[in-house]
Design an enzyme around this catalytic site. Structure first.
Site, short mmCIF file in Angstrom:
data_model
loop_
_atom_site.label_atom_id
_atom_site.label_comp_id
_atom_site.label_asym_id
_atom_site.label_seq_id
_atom_site.Cartn_x
_atom_site.Cartn_y
_atom_site.Cartn_z
N HIS A 119 -20.28 -11.79 19.13
CA HIS A 119 -20.68 -12.87 20.03
C HIS A 119 -20.10 -14.22 19.61
CE1 HIS A 119 -23.61 -14.41 17.06
NE2 HIS A 119 -23.79 -13.13 16.76
N ASP A 120 -19.74 -15.00 20.60
CA ASP A 120 -19.32 -16.39 20.43
C ASP A 120 -17.98 -16.55 19.71
OD1 ASP A 120 -21.83 -17.72 21.51
OD2 ASP A 120 -22.69 -16.58 19.85
N GLY A 137 -19.96 -13.00 14.28
CA GLY A 137 -20.23 -14.03 15.27
C GLY A 137 -19.63 -15.38 14.94
#
Length: 256
Positions: A119-120, A137
């Site tokens: 994520h991200d 992340g």
């Protein structure tokens, strides 16, 4: 071009000349650009935007919820550029509200089998991640980066343009542009000179980058002392300037 055994959600937007194989699932709020080919047994969930000319192989999972316990179902997204190759069993997750609400992938990348992009993350253009390479992340990967097979990258790490990591490297701190890294934990092993040659860097620029590299990594100087030593080079060569700007940005600190 959509196999009768595939599931495509009514809200999905499918471009021209898109192929979707059998037993593939295309979820709600997914956009797929023209000339994209998706094999069988692929899962794409939204909100996800996939650009043109991508190739996604079997068992890939694209746009799934992230593996972050803080995530509570917020509306986040995944953005993928054009002409990427996403091989078997690759996993790419959407963003979280703790960052910019999105994971972003550039164009012309190759993600080999079992790669994981958390994520991200922000991944640039022309990136190669070899088999089983994984980035945690909030990792930022620059353009023309190569991550060797089974490379693992700690969360919030930055990897600069044209950097290279050897297989099975453990990246716990930032890797500056042009640098080759190897080991567990990874340490600098020189410049990615072969990559610079292939991409048309002049000999003068290569020498300037090498001198800056030596000041930072080979002379036992502090960052402040290295800045002073290469300041004239940085004024003359934009690549040296980018190298030193990366090193001086706040982050997890650079590998040394």
């Amino acid at each position: 071009m959509i196999d009768k055994l595939a599931f495509v959600h009514p809200s999905a937007k499918i471009g021209q000349n898109v192929t979707i194989g059998p037993w593939t699932y295309i979820g709600e709020n997914v956009e797929i650009g023209d000339d994209t080919w998706i094999s069988s047994h692929v899962v794409v969930k939204g909100p996800t935007v996939i650009g043109k000319g991508n190739r996604i192989f079997q068992f890939a999972s694209v746009g799934e919820e992230c593996q972050d316990k803080k995530y509570a179902g917020e509306q986040t997204r995944l953005i993928i550029g054009d002409n990427n190759i996403i091989r078997e069993s690759v996993t790419i997750h959407r963003g979280t509200t703790q960052d910019n609400h999105e994971t972003r992938i550039g164009s012309n990348c190759l993600f080999m089998a079992y790669v994981h992009i958390a994520h991200d993350c922000v991944v640039g253009n022309n990136v190669i991640m070899a088999n089983n390479a994984s980035i945690a992340g909030h990792v930022h990967v620059g353009d023309w980066v190569i991550l060797g097979g089974m490379t693992g990258v700690h969360q919030f790490v930055r990897i600069g343009n044209h950097a290279f990591t050897a297989g099975a490297s453990l990246i716990l701190q930032d890797v500056p542009p042009f640098v080759m890294a190897a080991g567990s934990p990874a340490a600098p092993r020189g410049l990615n000179l072969e990559g610079l040659k292939r991409r048309g860097f002049t000999k003068e620029s290569q020498r300037a980058i090498l001198n800056a590299y030596k000041a930072v990594f080979r002379k036992s100087l502090t960052i402040e002392e290295a800045n002073a030593e290469v300041s004239e080079l940085a004024d003359k060569d934009d690549n040296v300037k980018a190298f030193m700007e990366f090193i001086n940005q706040p982050g997890r600190g650079i590998i040394r």
